[in-house]
Design a protein around this motif. Structure first.
Motif, PDB file in Angstrom:
ATOM      1  N   GLU A 129     -25.852 -11.647 -31.731  1.00 41.91           N
ATOM      2  CA  GLU A 129     -26.785 -12.248 -32.686  1.00 41.91           C
ATOM      3  C   GLU A 129     -28.213 -11.837 -32.351  1.00 41.91           C
ATOM      4  O   GLU A 129     -28.547 -11.564 -31.195  1.00 41.91           O
ATOM      5  N   CYS A 142     -25.857 -10.703 -37.091  1.00 42.48           N
ATOM      6  CA  CYS A 142     -24.741 -10.767 -36.154  1.00 42.48           C
ATOM      7  C   CYS A 142     -23.948  -9.481 -36.291  1.00 42.48           C
ATOM      8  O   CYS A 142     -23.303  -9.253 -37.318  1.00 42.48           O
ATOM      9  N   TRP A 184     -21.452 -18.516 -39.810  1.00 46.18           N
ATOM     10  CA  TRP A 184     -22.570 -19.056 -39.036  1.00 46.18           C
ATOM     11  C   TRP A 184     -22.338 -20.551 -38.854  1.00 46.18           C
ATOM     12  O   TRP A 184     -22.026 -21.262 -39.808  1.00 46.18           O
ATOM     13  N   TYR A 200     -28.120 -21.367 -33.457  1.00 49.14           N
ATOM     14  CA  TYR A 200     -27.243 -20.817 -34.487  1.00 49.14           C
ATOM     15  C   TYR A 200     -26.263 -19.843 -33.836  1.00 49.14           C
ATOM     16  O   TYR A 200     -26.673 -18.945 -33.086  1.00 49.14           O
ATOM     17  N   CYS A 244     -22.897 -17.229 -34.322  1.00 50.75           N
ATOM     18  CA  CYS A 244     -22.046 -16.398 -35.150  1.00 50.75           C
ATOM     19  C   CYS A 244     -20.609 -16.569 -34.668  1.00 50.75           C
ATOM     20  O   CYS A 244     -20.368 -16.658 -33.447  1.00 50.75           O
TER      21      CYS A 244
END
Length: 122
Positions: free
Chosen positions: A6, A22, A33, A91, A93
């Motif tokens: 990412e 990603c 996500w 966040y 992936c």
């Protein structure tokens, strides 16, 4: 083993935008996500079925976030606009080879990236 890398996180003020990327080391059936705010669980944000080219967005970010994929680069993107402080999170992936529904279920994903921090200030 699928490697997910990412990039694109950072700090912005409310109303700003960021784009997360990603890159996957190989093709997978689905990429997604997720995000995890401090002290909270890891929640689905969006997903992309690569074979069918179908995207899903969680209602909490619909209209502000867009998911897309560059098949040639095996890269998934998350365009985040009109960011708000409540979007602050790590966040992640995620990806998997298995077919099936329930894109929002974190248990269906075998492969995960290391996460990228997104911080939105008021």
């Amino acid at each position: 083993q699928v490697q997910l890398e990412e990039s694109g996180g950072g700090s912005v003020q409310a109303g700003g935008s960021l784009r997360l990327s990603c890159a996957a080391s190989q093709y997978t059936y689905i990429m997604a996500w997720f995000r995890q705010a401090p002290g909270k669980g890891r929640d689905a944000v969006a997903a992309y079925y690569t074979n069918h080219e179908i995207a899903y967005i969680d209602d909490s970010v619909k209209g502000r976030f867009t998911i897309s994929r560059d098949s040639a680069k095996r890269t998934l993107y998350l365009q985040m606009n009109s960011l708000q402080p409540e979007d602050t999170a790590v966040y992640y992936c995620a990806a998997d080879h298995a077919e099936g529904l329930y894109w929002y279920d974190r248990a269906r994903y075998r492969y995960w990236g290391q996460g990228t921090q997104v911080t939105v200030s008021a």
